[in-house]
Motif scaffolding. Structure first.
Motif, PDB file in Angstrom:
ATOM      1  N   GLU A 175      39.489 -26.518 -97.255  1.00 44.70           N
ATOM      2  CA  GLU A 175      38.487 -27.542 -97.570  1.00 44.70           C
ATOM      3  C   GLU A 175      38.525 -28.625 -96.496  1.00 44.70           C
ATOM      4  O   GLU A 175      39.523 -28.776 -95.803  1.00 44.70           O
ATOM      5  CB  GLU A 175      38.823 -28.187 -98.923  1.00 44.70           C
ATOM      6  N   GLU A 176      37.439 -29.392 -96.398  1.00 42.58           N
ATOM      7  CA  GLU A 176      37.375 -30.469 -95.416  1.00 42.58           C
ATOM      8  C   GLU A 176      38.647 -31.322 -95.495  1.00 42.58           C
ATOM      9  O   GLU A 176      39.128 -31.613 -96.589  1.00 42.58           O
ATOM     10  CB  GLU A 176      36.137 -31.335 -95.698  1.00 42.58           C
ATOM     11  N   ASN A 177      39.188 -31.667 -94.328  1.00 43.88           N
ATOM     12  CA  ASN A 177      40.399 -32.500 -94.238  1.00 43.88           C
ATOM     13  C   ASN A 177      41.695 -31.722 -94.429  1.00 43.88           C
ATOM     14  O   ASN A 177      42.773 -32.299 -94.255  1.00 43.88           O
ATOM     15  CB  ASN A 177      40.385 -33.629 -95.285  1.00 43.88           C
ATOM     16  N   ASP A 178      41.634 -30.459 -94.846  1.00 48.15           N
ATOM     17  CA  ASP A 178      42.868 -29.673 -94.946  1.00 48.15           C
ATOM     18  C   ASP A 178      43.460 -29.511 -93.555  1.00 48.15           C
ATOM     19  O   ASP A 178      42.732 -29.528 -92.553  1.00 48.15           O
ATOM     20  CB  ASP A 178      42.580 -28.280 -95.535  1.00 48.15           C
ATOM     21  N   VAL A 179      44.771 -29.319 -93.512  1.00 48.08           N
ATOM     22  CA  VAL A 179      45.464 -29.193 -92.229  1.00 48.08           C
ATOM     23  C   VAL A 179      45.688 -27.719 -91.918  1.00 48.08           C
ATOM     24  O   VAL A 179      46.021 -26.939 -92.816  1.00 48.08           O
ATOM     25  CB  VAL A 179      46.830 -29.920 -92.292  1.00 48.08           C
ATOM     26  N   VAL A 180      45.504 -27.331 -90.668  1.00 51.05           N
ATOM     27  CA  VAL A 180      45.881 -25.976 -90.258  1.00 51.05           C
ATOM     28  C   VAL A 180      46.829 -26.075 -89.066  1.00 51.05           C
ATOM     29  O   VAL A 180      46.548 -26.761 -88.081  1.00 51.05           O
ATOM     30  CB  VAL A 180      44.647 -25.089 -89.949  1.00 51.05           C
ATOM     31  N   ILE A 181      47.999 -25.435 -89.221  1.00 51.28           N
ATOM     32  CA  ILE A 181      48.984 -25.431 -88.131  1.00 51.28           C
ATOM     33  C   ILE A 181      48.755 -24.189 -87.278  1.00 51.28           C
ATOM     34  O   ILE A 181      48.740 -23.060 -87.802  1.00 51.28           O
ATOM     35  CB  ILE A 181      50.425 -25.422 -88.679  1.00 51.28           C
ATOM     36  N   LEU A 182      48.572 -24.388 -85.987  1.00 51.63           N
ATOM     37  CA  LEU A 182      48.354 -23.273 -85.052  1.00 51.63           C
ATOM     38  C   LEU A 182      49.436 -23.312 -83.981  1.00 51.63           C
ATOM     39  O   LEU A 182      49.767 -24.395 -83.473  1.00 51.63           O
ATOM     40  CB  LEU A 182      46.974 -23.417 -84.388  1.00 51.63           C
ATOM     41  N   HIS A 183      49.986 -22.157 -83.636  1.00 51.96           N
ATOM     42  CA  HIS A 183      50.973 -22.099 -82.546  1.00 51.96           C
ATOM     43  C   HIS A 183      50.184 -21.997 -81.237  1.00 51.96           C
ATOM     44  O   HIS A 183      49.399 -21.064 -81.061  1.00 51.96           O
ATOM     45  CB  HIS A 183      51.860 -20.868 -82.680  1.00 51.96           C
ATOM     46  N   ALA A 184      50.409 -22.936 -80.330  1.00 53.86           N
ATOM     47  CA  ALA A 184      49.577 -22.983 -79.118  1.00 53.86           C
ATOM     48  C   ALA A 184      49.759 -21.749 -78.233  1.00 53.86           C
ATOM     49  O   ALA A 184      48.809 -21.291 -77.594  1.00 53.86           O
ATOM     50  CB  ALA A 184      49.903 -24.243 -78.325  1.00 53.86           C
ATOM     51  N   CYS A 185      50.964 -21.211 -78.158  1.00 50.75           N
ATOM     52  CA  CYS A 185      51.225 -19.997 -77.365  1.00 50.75           C
ATOM     53  C   CYS A 185      52.586 -19.455 -77.757  1.00 50.75           C
ATOM     54  O   CYS A 185      53.413 -20.180 -78.313  1.00 50.75           O
ATOM     55  CB  CYS A 185      51.194 -20.296 -75.860  1.00 50.75           C
ATOM     56  N   ALA A 186      52.815 -18.173 -77.445  1.00 53.45           N
ATOM     57  CA  ALA A 186      54.121 -17.534 -77.686  1.00 53.45           C
ATOM     58  C   ALA A 186      54.568 -17.719 -79.141  1.00 53.45           C
ATOM     59  O   ALA A 186      55.633 -18.267 -79.420  1.00 53.45           O
ATOM     60  CB  ALA A 186      55.170 -18.073 -76.708  1.00 53.45           C
ATOM     61  N   PRO A 194      46.523 -15.123 -80.307  1.00 55.37           N
ATOM     62  CA  PRO A 194      45.101 -14.747 -80.272  1.00 55.37           C
ATOM     63  C   PRO A 194      44.620 -14.634 -78.821  1.00 55.37           C
ATOM     64  O   PRO A 194      45.168 -15.280 -77.922  1.00 55.37           O
ATOM     65  CB  PRO A 194      44.405 -15.930 -80.968  1.00 55.37           C
ATOM     66  N   THR A 195      43.590 -13.809 -78.603  1.00 56.34           N
ATOM     67  CA  THR A 195      42.960 -13.745 -77.279  1.00 56.34           C
ATOM     68  C   THR A 195      42.070 -14.991 -77.123  1.00 56.34           C
ATOM     69  O   THR A 195      41.800 -15.690 -78.109  1.00 56.34           O
ATOM     70  CB  THR A 195      42.065 -12.503 -77.164  1.00 56.34           C
ATOM     71  N   LYS A 196      41.566 -15.195 -75.899  1.00 55.78           N
ATOM     72  CA  LYS A 196      40.676 -16.352 -75.696  1.00 55.78           C
ATOM     73  C   LYS A 196      39.449 -16.252 -76.599  1.00 55.78           C
ATOM     74  O   LYS A 196      38.996 -17.253 -77.166  1.00 55.78           O
ATOM     75  CB  LYS A 196      40.256 -16.435 -74.227  1.00 55.78           C
ATOM     76  N   GLU A 197      38.888 -15.046 -76.724  1.00 56.79           N
ATOM     77  CA  GLU A 197      37.709 -14.881 -77.581  1.00 56.79           C
ATOM     78  C   GLU A 197      38.042 -15.220 -79.025  1.00 56.79           C
ATOM     79  O   GLU A 197      37.244 -15.847 -79.737  1.00 56.79           O
ATOM     80  CB  GLU A 197      37.172 -13.441 -77.483  1.00 56.79           C
ATOM     81  N   GLN A 198      39.230 -14.830 -79.466  1.00 57.71           N
ATOM     82  CA  GLN A 198      39.630 -15.140 -80.847  1.00 57.71           C
ATOM     83  C   GLN A 198      39.858 -16.641 -81.027  1.00 57.71           C
ATOM     84  O   GLN A 198      39.461 -17.227 -82.037  1.00 57.71           O
ATOM     85  CB  GLN A 198      40.891 -14.342 -81.213  1.00 57.71           C
ATOM     86  N   LYS A 201      36.669 -18.371 -81.696  1.00 60.50           N
ATOM     87  CA  LYS A 201      36.173 -18.229 -83.071  1.00 60.50           C
ATOM     88  C   LYS A 201      36.977 -19.117 -84.034  1.00 60.50           C
ATOM     89  O   LYS A 201      36.427 -19.695 -84.964  1.00 60.50           O
ATOM     90  CB  LYS A 201      36.255 -16.757 -83.509  1.00 60.50           C
ATOM     91  N   ILE A 202      38.278 -19.223 -83.797  1.00 61.32           N
ATOM     92  CA  ILE A 202      39.101 -20.096 -84.654  1.00 61.32           C
ATOM     93  C   ILE A 202      38.614 -21.552 -84.500  1.00 61.32           C
ATOM     94  O   ILE A 202      38.451 -22.282 -85.480  1.00 61.32           O
ATOM     95  CB  ILE A 202      40.600 -19.983 -84.270  1.00 61.32           C
ATOM     96  N   ALA A 203      38.347 -21.939 -83.246  1.00 63.03           N
ATOM     97  CA  ALA A 203      37.888 -23.315 -82.983  1.00 63.03           C
ATOM     98  C   ALA A 203      36.578 -23.577 -83.728  1.00 63.03           C
ATOM     99  O   ALA A 203      36.386 -24.650 -84.332  1.00 63.03           O
ATOM    100  CB  ALA A 203      37.701 -23.528 -81.481  1.00 63.03           C
ATOM    101  N   TRP A 232      45.961 -23.209 -72.475  1.00 58.01           N
ATOM    102  CA  TRP A 232      44.518 -22.921 -72.518  1.00 58.01           C
ATOM    103  C   TRP A 232      43.906 -23.272 -73.874  1.00 58.01           C
ATOM    104  O   TRP A 232      42.862 -23.932 -73.946  1.00 58.01           O
ATOM    105  CB  TRP A 232      44.254 -21.443 -72.191  1.00 58.01           C
ATOM    106  N   ALA A 233      44.515 -22.826 -74.963  1.00 61.31           N
ATOM    107  CA  ALA A 233      43.900 -23.022 -76.287  1.00 61.31           C
ATOM    108  C   ALA A 233      43.754 -24.512 -76.601  1.00 61.31           C
ATOM    109  O   ALA A 233      42.702 -24.966 -77.069  1.00 61.31           O
ATOM    110  CB  ALA A 233      44.734 -22.337 -77.364  1.00 61.31           C
ATOM    111  N   ILE A 234      44.799 -25.290 -76.292  1.00 62.59           N
ATOM    112  CA  ILE A 234      44.749 -26.737 -76.572  1.00 62.59           C
ATOM    113  C   ILE A 234      43.606 -27.384 -75.772  1.00 62.59           C
ATOM    114  O   ILE A 234      42.815 -28.166 -76.297  1.00 62.59           O
ATOM    115  CB  ILE A 234      46.095 -27.395 -76.184  1.00 62.59           C
ATOM    116  N   ARG A 235      43.521 -27.015 -74.497  1.00 65.10           N
ATOM    117  CA  ARG A 235      42.489 -27.628 -73.644  1.00 65.10           C
ATOM    118  C   ARG A 235      41.089 -27.186 -74.084  1.00 65.10           C
ATOM    119  O   ARG A 235      40.139 -27.966 -74.035  1.00 65.10           O
ATOM    120  CB  ARG A 235      42.747 -27.262 -72.171  1.00 65.10           C
ATOM    121  N   TYR A 236      40.997 -25.940 -74.524  1.00 62.19           N
ATOM    122  CA  TYR A 236      39.703 -25.449 -74.995  1.00 62.19           C
ATOM    123  C   TYR A 236      39.281 -26.222 -76.251  1.00 62.19           C
ATOM    124  O   TYR A 236      38.133 -26.675 -76.356  1.00 62.19           O
ATOM    125  CB  TYR A 236      39.764 -23.937 -75.290  1.00 62.19           C
TER     126      TYR A 236
END
Ligand SMILES: Cc1ncc(COP(=O)(O)O)c(C=O)c1O
Length: 411
Positions: A175-186, A194-198, A201-203, A232-236
Motif C-alpha cells: 500500500e502507499e507509504n509501505d517500505v520495500v527493502i531492495l538489495h542494490a547488488c550482490a 535482477p537484470t537492468k530490464e527487471q 519494472k521494479i522501479a 546502476w540500480a540506485i542511480r537508475y
C-alpha cells in the motif's frame, strides 16, 4: 507486563553466522573450512588489509591527527565522498540527497527503520525471501509496529529469481507509504540480482504505488569488480523516479551504504545513510529528525573508518589503487566459483552446479539442504549457513578439492 525476575528472560540464540564462527574457532581439526561469515579472505584464508587502506593508515599516522568529536551527522568530507561513490558526483551534489554517517551498514539500516517507524508510519515493510537475517531483527527491534512481509525472491526450481512472484506481491499487497527493502547488488544470501530490464519494472511499480524504497548496498564492487557498474540500480531509481518531471516518484528513498566489505574495514563500523526526498519536499525536517535519532543513540559517529575512506577516495592515486583492490577481491571470488564447479563436475557429483558459477558477489546459494549442511560440519568440519549459503571467500586453491569431495559425500 512488568518483568518481576530477570531470570525469567528466555535465552536467545546467537545469530547463526556468529555462532558458526565461534564453533569454527573452537574446532581443532587442521583442515577445517569457514564458509559461514561474509568476510573477504585471501588465497591463504587470511584477513586482507587492502594495500590502499594500509597506505591511508600510514598517511593518517604521519598527519598526527587529533581525536575530537565529529558533528552528529558525521564528517562532511567523508559524506561527500561516500555519497558520490554511490550516486556519482553529478547526482551526488543534488539538493534532495541528505547524508549521515552511520555505524556501518547495520547502523544505516537501523536508522532507516527507526525513521520510517516513527515518521512515515508504514503499515508493512516488504523484505525479500530470503534475505540477510539481520533485516528481520532490525525491523523487529526498531519498528515493532510495522508488519514484516516477505516478497518472493528465490525460486528453488530454477535456482534463479522469482521475478513475477516478486512483482506480483508488491503490486497486489503493498500500500502507499509501505517500505520495500531492495538489495542494490550482490544479493545476500542468493547471489542473484535482477537484470537492468527487471530493475526498470521494479522501479515502475514502486514509483506508481508510491512506496518508500530502502536500498541496502553492502557489496558495491563485489558484483562486477566495478563500483560504478554495481551502483546502476540506485542511480537508475534516482534519475528516473526522482526527476522533477517524473510522475512515478516514490514516497522517498533511503540508501544504506556499508563500507565494511569494499574497504575491508569490518570492525571499524563505517557506513552512511542517504535520504532522497521527492523534489517537492524540503529535506530539512527529515534531516533534523535523523540527526536527533543519531544523537539519542550514539551522540556522534566514530572517526577512524571515516578518515580512512575519505583519505583513499580523496587522492586520485590511492583511489585507483583501491579500485584495483576491489577488483582483486571480486575476481578472486569469481575464480573460486569456477574452481568449485569444476571440482564438483570432476568428481561426477550428481546435479547441475552451473549456478555456483553464475551467481554474483560474495555468496553462493548452493541448494544444499540444512541436513547436508549439518553433515558437512559434523563429518568434514566445513561451516556454512543452514540455508545452504556459502561464503565463497573461505575457499581457495588449497581447500576447494576438499570441499568438493565433502559435498559429493553428503549428497
Ligand atoms: C545485505 C547486508 N546488509 C548490510 C550488512 C551490514 O554490514 P556492516 O554493518 O558490517 O557494514 C551486511 C553484512 O553482512 C549485509 O550482508
Amino acid at each position: 507486563m512488568a518483568l518481576k525476575n530477570l531470570g525469567d528472560l528466555p535465552v536467545l540464540p546467537l545469530p547463526e553466522s556468529f555462532a558458526l564462527t565461534a564453533a569454527y574457532n573452537e574446532d581443532s581439526f587442521p583442515n577445517k573450512v569457514n564458509l559461514g561469515q561474509g568476510v573477504y579472505r585471501d588465497n591463504n584464508c587470511q584477513p586482507w588489509v587492502l594495500p590502499s587502506v594500509r597506505k591511508a593508515e600510514e598517511t593518517l599516522h604521519n598527519q598526527q591527527v587529533n581525536h575530537e568529536y565529529l558533528p552528529i551527522a558525521g564528517d562532511s568530507k567523508f559524506l561527500t565522498k561516500a555519497r558520490d561513490l554511490l550516486f556519482s558526483p553529478e547526482i551526488g551534489s543534488s539538493e534532495n540527497i541528505t547524508s549521515l554517517q552511520t555505524i556501518a551498514g547495520t547502523g544505516a539500516n537501523h536508522l532507516a527503520a527507526i525513521f520510517c517507524a516513527r515518521n512515515l508510519h508504514p503499515k508493512n515493510v516488504f523484505i525479500s525471501d530470503p534475505t540477510w537475517d539481520n533485516h528481520h531483527l532490525i525491523w523487529e527491534v526498531a519498528a515493532p509496529n510495522v508488519t514484516r512481509k516477505l516478497y518472493p525472491y528465490y525460486e528453488p526450481s530454477t535456482r534463479g529469481l522469482n521475478f513475477e512472484g516478486m512483482l506480483a506481491e508488491l503490486e497486489n499487497s503493498a500500500e502507499e507509504n509501505d517500505v520495500v527493502i531492495l538489495h542494490a547488488c550482490a544479493h545476500n544470501p542468493t547471489g542473484i540480482d535482477p537484470t537492468k530490464e527487471q530493475w526498470k519494472k521494479i522501479a515502475e511499480v514502486v514509483g506508481r504505488k508510491k512506496l518508500f524504497v530502502v536500498f541496502d548496498c553492502a557489496y558495491q564492487g563485489f558484483a562486477s569488480g566495478d563500483t560504478d557498474a554495481d551502483a546502476w540500480a540506485i542511480r537508475y531509481f534516482y534519475s528516473t523516479l526522482f526527476a522533477e518531471s517524473s510522475s512515478l516518484t516514490p514516497a522517498g528513498m533511503f540508501v544504506c551504504q556499508s563500507l565494511s566489505k569494499n574497504f575491508g574495514l569490518y570492525g571499524e563500523r563505517i557506513g552512511a545513510l542517504h535520504l532522497v526526498t521527492p523534489s517537492s519536499n524540503s529535506p530539512e525536517g527529515a534531516k533534523a529528525h535523523l540527526v536527533q535519532f543519531v544523537r539519542a543513540e550514539i551522540s556522534c559517529p566514530s572517526l577512524f573508518g571515516a578518515r580512512i575512506v575519505q583519505t583513499v577516495l580523496d587522492d586520485a592515486e590511492l583511489r585507483s589503487k583501491w579500485q584495483e583492490d576491489v577488483r582483486i577481491m571480486a575476481l578472486r571470488i569469481k575464480g573460486v566459483r569456477t574452481l568449485l564447479k569444476l571440482e564438483l563436475e570432476k568428481l561426477g557429483t550428481p546435479g547441475d552446479w552451473s549456478h555456483i558459477e553464475q551467481q554474483i558477489g560474495m555468496f553462493s546459494f548452493t541448494g544444499l539442504s540444512s541436513a547436508q549442511v549439518q553433515e558437512l560440519k559434523e563429518k568434514h568440519h566445513i561451516y556454512m549457513l543452514s540455508n545452504g549459503r556459502m561464503s565463497l571467500s573461505g575457499l581457495n586453491e588449497s581447500n576447494v578439492a576438499y570441499v568438493a569431495q565433502a559435498i559429493r559425500d553428503v549428497l
